[in-house]
Scaffold this motif. Structure first.
Motif, PDB file in Angstrom:
ATOM      1  N   LEU A 219      -4.181   3.379 -13.430  1.00 16.14           N
ATOM      2  CA  LEU A 219      -3.684   4.103 -14.556  1.00 16.14           C
ATOM      3  C   LEU A 219      -3.031   2.929 -15.381  1.00 16.14           C
ATOM      4  O   LEU A 219      -3.491   2.993 -16.652  1.00 16.14           O
ATOM      5  N   TRP A 220      -2.692   1.813 -14.922  1.00 18.16           N
ATOM      6  CA  TRP A 220      -2.404   0.438 -16.041  1.00 18.16           C
ATOM      7  C   TRP A 220      -3.406   0.229 -16.777  1.00 18.16           C
ATOM      8  O   TRP A 220      -3.426  -0.320 -17.630  1.00 18.16           O
ATOM      9  N   LYS A 221      -4.561  -0.007 -15.933  1.00 15.91           N
ATOM     10  CA  LYS A 221      -5.852  -0.493 -16.738  1.00 15.91           C
ATOM     11  C   LYS A 221      -6.238   0.554 -17.725  1.00 15.91           C
ATOM     12  O   LYS A 221      -6.688  -0.029 -18.778  1.00 15.91           O
ATOM     13  N   LYS A 222      -5.996   2.031 -17.655  1.00 16.71           N
ATOM     14  CA  LYS A 222      -6.296   2.971 -18.379  1.00 16.71           C
ATOM     15  C   LYS A 222      -5.082   3.030 -19.839  1.00 16.71           C
ATOM     16  O   LYS A 222      -5.430   3.980 -20.474  1.00 16.71           O
ATOM     17  N   ASP A 223      -4.299   1.923 -19.914  1.00 19.59           N
ATOM     18  CA  ASP A 223      -3.160   2.037 -20.382  1.00 19.59           C
ATOM     19  C   ASP A 223      -2.147   3.190 -20.547  1.00 19.59           C
ATOM     20  O   ASP A 223      -1.483   3.463 -21.374  1.00 19.59           O
ATOM     21  N   ARG A 224      -2.083   3.648 -19.240  1.00 14.22           N
ATOM     22  CA  ARG A 224      -1.192   4.954 -19.181  1.00 14.22           C
ATOM     23  C   ARG A 224      -0.116   4.144 -18.250  1.00 14.22           C
ATOM     24  O   ARG A 224       0.161   4.551 -16.917  1.00 14.22           O
ATOM     25  N   LYS A 225       0.989   3.224 -18.984  1.00 16.25           N
ATOM     26  CA  LYS A 225       1.378   2.426 -18.065  1.00 16.25           C
ATOM     27  C   LYS A 225       2.747   3.119 -17.668  1.00 16.25           C
ATOM     28  O   LYS A 225       3.345   2.679 -16.582  1.00 16.25           O
ATOM     29  N   MET A 226       3.426   3.975 -18.464  1.00 17.56           N
ATOM     30  CA  MET A 226       4.481   4.582 -18.319  1.00 17.56           C
ATOM     31  C   MET A 226       4.402   5.601 -16.964  1.00 17.56           C
ATOM     32  O   MET A 226       5.312   5.451 -16.027  1.00 17.56           O
ATOM     33  N   LEU A 227       3.420   6.091 -16.844  1.00 20.61           N
ATOM     34  CA  LEU A 227       3.109   6.960 -15.588  1.00 20.61           C
ATOM     35  C   LEU A 227       2.733   5.984 -14.482  1.00 20.61           C
ATOM     36  O   LEU A 227       3.243   6.432 -13.481  1.00 20.61           O
ATOM     37  N   ALA A 228       2.062   4.807 -14.711  1.00 20.91           N
ATOM     38  CA  ALA A 228       1.889   3.738 -13.661  1.00 20.91           C
ATOM     39  C   ALA A 228       3.430   3.645 -13.152  1.00 20.91           C
ATOM     40  O   ALA A 228       3.506   3.238 -11.788  1.00 20.91           O
ATOM     41  N   ILE A 229       4.310   3.201 -13.853  1.00 15.13           N
ATOM     42  CA  ILE A 229       5.682   2.728 -13.551  1.00 15.13           C
ATOM     43  C   ILE A 229       6.279   3.507 -12.872  1.00 15.13           C
ATOM     44  O   ILE A 229       6.901   3.516 -12.068  1.00 15.13           O
ATOM     45  N   ALA A 230       6.312   5.104 -13.198  1.00 15.21           N
ATOM     46  CA  ALA A 230       6.772   6.248 -12.876  1.00 15.21           C
ATOM     47  C   ALA A 230       6.001   6.403 -11.358  1.00 15.21           C
ATOM     48  O   ALA A 230       7.082   6.453 -10.464  1.00 15.21           O
ATOM     49  N   LEU A 231       5.055   6.119 -10.988  1.00 10.65           N
ATOM     50  CA  LEU A 231       4.236   6.288  -9.886  1.00 10.65           C
ATOM     51  C   LEU A 231       4.991   5.110  -8.776  1.00 10.65           C
ATOM     52  O   LEU A 231       5.193   5.253  -7.727  1.00 10.65           O
ATOM     53  N   GLN A 232       5.072   3.887  -9.528  1.00 10.55           N
ATOM     54  CA  GLN A 232       5.584   2.727  -8.784  1.00 10.55           C
ATOM     55  C   GLN A 232       7.020   3.041  -8.223  1.00 10.55           C
ATOM     56  O   GLN A 232       7.261   2.556  -7.193  1.00 10.55           O
ATOM     57  N   SER A 233       7.643   3.398  -9.240  1.00  9.38           N
ATOM     58  CA  SER A 233       9.296   3.753  -8.983  1.00  9.38           C
ATOM     59  C   SER A 233       9.643   4.832  -7.685  1.00  9.38           C
ATOM     60  O   SER A 233      10.252   4.635  -6.905  1.00  9.38           O
ATOM     61  N   ARG A 234       8.420   5.818  -7.744  1.00  5.31           N
ATOM     62  CA  ARG A 234       8.351   6.768  -6.824  1.00  5.31           C
ATOM     63  C   ARG A 234       8.071   6.399  -5.480  1.00  5.31           C
ATOM     64  O   ARG A 234       8.550   6.624  -4.237  1.00  5.31           O
ATOM     65  N   MET A 235       7.057   5.315  -5.356  1.00  7.28           N
ATOM     66  CA  MET A 235       6.632   4.755  -4.111  1.00  7.28           C
ATOM     67  C   MET A 235       7.516   3.949  -3.585  1.00  7.28           C
ATOM     68  O   MET A 235       7.799   3.933  -2.326  1.00  7.28           O
ATOM     69  N   SER A 236       8.351   3.286  -4.441  1.00 11.13           N
ATOM     70  CA  SER A 236       9.586   2.354  -3.867  1.00 11.13           C
ATOM     71  C   SER A 236      10.594   3.120  -3.106  1.00 11.13           C
ATOM     72  O   SER A 236      11.191   2.804  -2.346  1.00 11.13           O
ATOM     73  N   GLU A 237      10.825   4.262  -3.844  1.00 10.52           N
ATOM     74  CA  GLU A 237      11.897   5.242  -3.367  1.00 10.52           C
ATOM     75  C   GLU A 237      11.595   5.985  -2.113  1.00 10.52           C
ATOM     76  O   GLU A 237      12.312   5.994  -1.231  1.00 10.52           O
ATOM     77  N   VAL A 238      10.443   5.974  -1.868  1.00  8.47           N
ATOM     78  CA  VAL A 238       9.829   7.055  -0.779  1.00  8.47           C
ATOM     79  C   VAL A 238       9.510   6.072   0.340  1.00  8.47           C
ATOM     80  O   VAL A 238       9.832   6.403   1.538  1.00  8.47           O
ATOM     81  N   LEU A 239       8.735   5.242   0.225  1.00  4.62           N
ATOM     82  CA  LEU A 239       8.049   4.268   1.112  1.00  4.62           C
ATOM     83  C   LEU A 239       8.623   2.924   1.381  1.00  4.62           C
ATOM     84  O   LEU A 239       8.392   2.288   2.541  1.00  4.62           O
ATOM     85  N   HIS A 240       9.565   2.638   0.441  1.00  3.00           N
ATOM     86  CA  HIS A 240      10.539   1.313   0.375  1.00  3.00           C
ATOM     87  C   HIS A 240       9.455   0.105   0.156  1.00  3.00           C
ATOM     88  O   HIS A 240       9.598  -0.924   1.104  1.00  3.00           O
ATOM     89  N   VAL A 241       8.469   0.343  -0.486  1.00 10.58           N
ATOM     90  CA  VAL A 241       7.625  -0.606  -0.767  1.00 10.58           C
ATOM     91  C   VAL A 241       7.331  -0.792  -2.232  1.00 10.58           C
ATOM     92  O   VAL A 241       7.209   0.149  -3.019  1.00 10.58           O
TER      93      VAL A 241
END
Length: 368
Positions: A219-241
């Protein structure tokens, strides 16, 4: 004839007939205006014929927008059906942009399904779970899309949308799924606690976090950066990574246990790298350039290792648990301490990430 709220109601048996007679064409539209009173009923009727289609014709003949939607659905259906056709053979060329499923993926997916069937038979309580996440899907890409979406879904990130998004990423860039298969093989080969592929896919959050990051990076390479950040935030919340979407990960990466791992924006992780929980690849400074480390191929980072700044940890390096690396390390060396210092240069160029030995080479030779 009376008109109540736009509905024409015949007042006598003869008034219900249309102007065109009992067998008039269905496309005739009549608009009748009636004025009535109790003493004298007079009518002023204006009939206007138009080419407006009847309700049935509207149902039978879809609009241009509907046709466009049907074409889109047909194309999508073709893609999914092409993927579904691989359920039995798992080989061959797929239409609608799907890549050829190679022999490695066919073997791996077959092994995963066999393991899931056996697990479902031996543990009936997990049969529904295994069917939902593995056996109900015709391919590895579909299964991973469903699994990751179910893990990452939230009130703002709907599961169905995430599943479609992840599968689109696999279709657009086949290297994402290929790297994921290498990650799976790495977990199976290097982690003695991993007995089955299904164990890795379903329960190892390190593997799941890496796959989520690969989608976020796409997503980041497709310039869909806000969605990429949202997925990162959710991953950190759920998986603690917490792995930034811009970070570059090679294939065959193993993050064992994974809790507390942090990888920054400009970090680069090579192929066949192994790391354990609480590893930090952190940045230094406030500049916008490269400020995070690069980890060479085949390196092993023990639990709690921190590598800080735009430095390089060479290929085949082994860094002891709890070490803090602030200076570059050459290829095939052993480093430990705070700050980390080199205690041995490996004579045999091997990848410590493969054998995962975290004790050997850290004890210096001594004579009593």
């Amino acid at each position: 004839m009376l008109q109540l709220r736009g509905t024409v109601v015949p007042s006598t048996p003869h008034e219900g007939r249309s102007a065109a007679g009992p067998a008039g064409p269905s496309h005739v539209h009549a608009q009748v205006v009636v004025r009535a009173n109790r003493s004298q009923r007079t009518q002023a009727v204006a009939v206007r014929e138009s080419s407006a289609p009847s309700r049935q014709s509207l149902i039978d003949t879809p609009s241009s927008n509907t046709l466009a939607g049907l074409d889109w659905a047909k194309q999508r259906s073709g893609s999914w059906q092409a993927e579904d056709s691989s359920h039995d053979s798992l080989t061959g060329q797929h239409s609608a942009g799907l890549r050829t499923i190679n022999a490695h993926q066919a073997r791996l997916w077959s092994d995963i399904r066999t393991e899931a069937k056996l697990d479902a038979e031996t543990e009936p309580l997990l049969a529904s779970f295994l069917h939902t996440n593995i056996l109900a899907h015709p391919s590895l890409g579909k299964a991973l899309s469903h699994l990751l979406a179910s893990k990452m879904q939230s009130r703002t990130l709907l599961g169905t949308q995430l599943m479609r998004l992840i599968f689109d990423a696999y279709q657009d860039d086949s290297s994402i799924l290929e790297a994921g298969m290498a990650d799976m093989e790495a977990a199976k080969e290097r982690d003695p606690a991993c007995d089955k592929y299904t164990q890795c896919i379903l329960y190892f959050k390190g593997f799941q976090a890496i796959q989520c990051q690969r989608i976020a990076h796409w997503l980041w390479k497709k310039d869909r950066k806000m969605l990429a950040i949202a997925l990162q935030s959710r991953m950190s919340e759920v998986l603690h990574v917490d792995i930034h979407p811009a970070a570059q990960l090679g294939s065959g990466v193993l993050i064992d246990h994974a809790t507390g791992v942090v990888i920054g924006e400009t970090a680069v992780v090579g192929d066949n790298v192994s790391m354990l929980h609480h590893v930090t690849l952190g940045g230094s400074g406030t500049g916008k350039g490269i400020r995070h480390p690069t980890i060479g191929d085949g390196a092993l980072l023990g639990a709690g290792v921190s590598v800080l700044g735009p430095i390089r940890v060479g290929a085949g390096c082994k860094v002891g648990a709890g070490s803090v690396v602030v200076k570059e390390l050459p290829d095939y060396c052993v480093a430990v301490g705070v700050p980390a210092r080199i205690i041995k240069q490996l004579q045999v160029k091997r990848e410590p990430s493969i054998d995962m030995d975290q004790c050997d080479d850290f004890i210096l030779d001594y004579v009593i």
